[in-house]
Design an enzyme around this catalytic site. Structure first.
Site, short mmCIF file in Angstrom:
data_model
loop_
_atom_site.label_atom_id
_atom_site.label_comp_id
_atom_site.label_asym_id
_atom_site.label_seq_id
_atom_site.Cartn_x
_atom_site.Cartn_y
_atom_site.Cartn_z
N ASP A 150 -1.41 -18.63 2.91
CA ASP A 150 -2.21 -19.53 2.08
C ASP A 150 -2.86 -20.62 2.93
OD1 ASP A 150 0.45 -20.25 2.51
OD2 ASP A 150 0.57 -21.53 0.75
N TYR A 207 0.81 -1.23 0.00
CA TYR A 207 0.00 0.00 0.00
C TYR A 207 0.84 1.28 0.00
CZ TYR A 207 -4.31 -2.60 0.47
OH TYR A 207 -5.37 -3.43 0.23
#
Ligand code: GGG
Length: 350
Positions: free
Chosen positions: A222, A133
């Site tokens: 994940d 970001y």
């Protein structure tokens, strides 16, 4: 000394943000003497505002938030998925401008989940100022065509303070359990720094052993998503770098019925801004069917952060009652009610 009034900046921004922010306003007004008298300041920002004026976050909005507001509520922004010259997301900018370094996103089941699905009760603590970001991207010409690059920033300071926020939260929950989310098997330098720094929080001099009873686990991002769907009950507080935190909280939302239920607060050391986790939902904007419950819950989180627990609890109780009764719900929850009907029902319960 308790405040006589509470000045709240309202930034609806785009799409359904404009339909759900008024819901929180009415809910706050209904609390009467449980909170200082709320005074609202309407503030501008968003992609639509950018298309009219060339700026997405006017300096005046930031100034008023800094100088005149005790707290704020942000709706949602319709940032385009393509590069628009001169545009930058106002919510991402606001989090940085006001140093709102922690985005706290609680996800929990109210009504029992259908079938044999386990109940969910977790909080995603999302680092709010860095990771990808920082938006340091560039495009160049390489030997095989275009090459796009993005820099990902993880600092010790930001990882430490988000770690402290997460440990503090975990300490104050019944299960006292924290999972550090990372991908250090691939990103050993950036995620490695995040993981090591968060792990190091209990050993900091000012921790004084207070986190000794927080059980710490870690999980690759994940496999965390996999476990979230298979056995969400294992998670209590999850702390993650910015992007993983955003993705994980949307995934968790799917387990409790709708993104339209999930609130958040963006918090720093000096300011707090509530914000529903959902986006601007252009497909339903203007139809009067947006779910206002995430925004009302965000107002509750904001109040709790400011120490107004009685008001916060009343908002949460009213929202939970509406969900449990299951009669007046918007279409995202399988109902047929309009936003205004849900607001009226919440106001009745308050
Ligand atoms: N209320 C959430 C919202 O406006 N989301 C749109 C968005 O662009 N968010 C950036 C982010 O939080 O990752």
């Amino acid at each position: 000394m308790p405040l006589e009034s509470l000045t709240i900046g309202l930034i609806p921004a785009d799409g359904i943000g404009r339909e759900v922010i008024p819901a929180a306003r009415h809910a706050l007004e209904a609390l009467g003497s449980d909170i200082p008298k709320p005074e609202f300041i309407d503030l501008l920002a968003g992609f639509e505002y950018f298309t009219r004026t060339g700026t997405a976050l006017p300096e005046e909005t930031v100034q008023i938030l800094r100088q005149d507001c005790d707290c704020a509520l942000f709706g949602s922004v319709s940032s385009p998925s393509r590069k628009v010259v001169g545009y930058s997301s106002p919510i991402v900018a606001l989090r940085k401008e006001l140093d709102l370094y922690a985005n706290i996103r609680p996800v929990f089941s109210v009504a029992p989940n259908p079938g044999e699905q386990p109940n969910v009760d977790l909080v995603v603590v999302r680092e709010n100022t860095e990771c990808l970001y920082v938006k340091d991207e560039n495009l160049s010409e390489g030997p095989h065509g275009k090459e796009a690059r993005a820099t990902r920033l993880i600092t010790e300071r930001a990882s430490r303070r988000i770690g402290q926020t997460a440990f503090e939260l975990a300490l104050n929950r019944p299960r006292k359990h924290l999972t550090i989310i990372h991908k250090s098997n691939v990103l050993s330098i950036t995620d490695g720094l995040f993981r090591e720094t968060v792990r190091g929080v209990p050993g900091l001099p000012d921790s004084n052993g207070k986190y000794d009873h927080v059980a710490v686990m870690e999980q690759l991002v994940d496999s965390a998503v996999y476990r979230l769907f298979r056995e969400p009950q294992v998670f209590d507080v999850m702390v993650a770098p910015n992007l993983y935190g955003d993705i994980l909280s949307d995934a968790a939302a799917a387990l409790v019925g709708s993104l339209g239920l999930i609130p958040s607060v963006n918090q720093g050391d000096d300011f707090v801004m509530g914000e529903p986790v959902h986006g601007s939902a252009p497909d339903i904007a203007g139809k009067g069917i947006a779910n206002p419950l995430a925004t009302i819950r965000s107002a509750a989180l904001m109040l709790r952060q400011l120490g107004y627990d009685t008001g916060a609890n009343r908002l949460d109780k009213a929202v939970n009652q509406v969900i449990r009764e299951g009669q007046i719900l918007t279409p995202d929850l399988g109902g047929t009610s309009k936003t205004q009907e849900v607001i009226d029902e919440v106001l009745k319960k308050i």
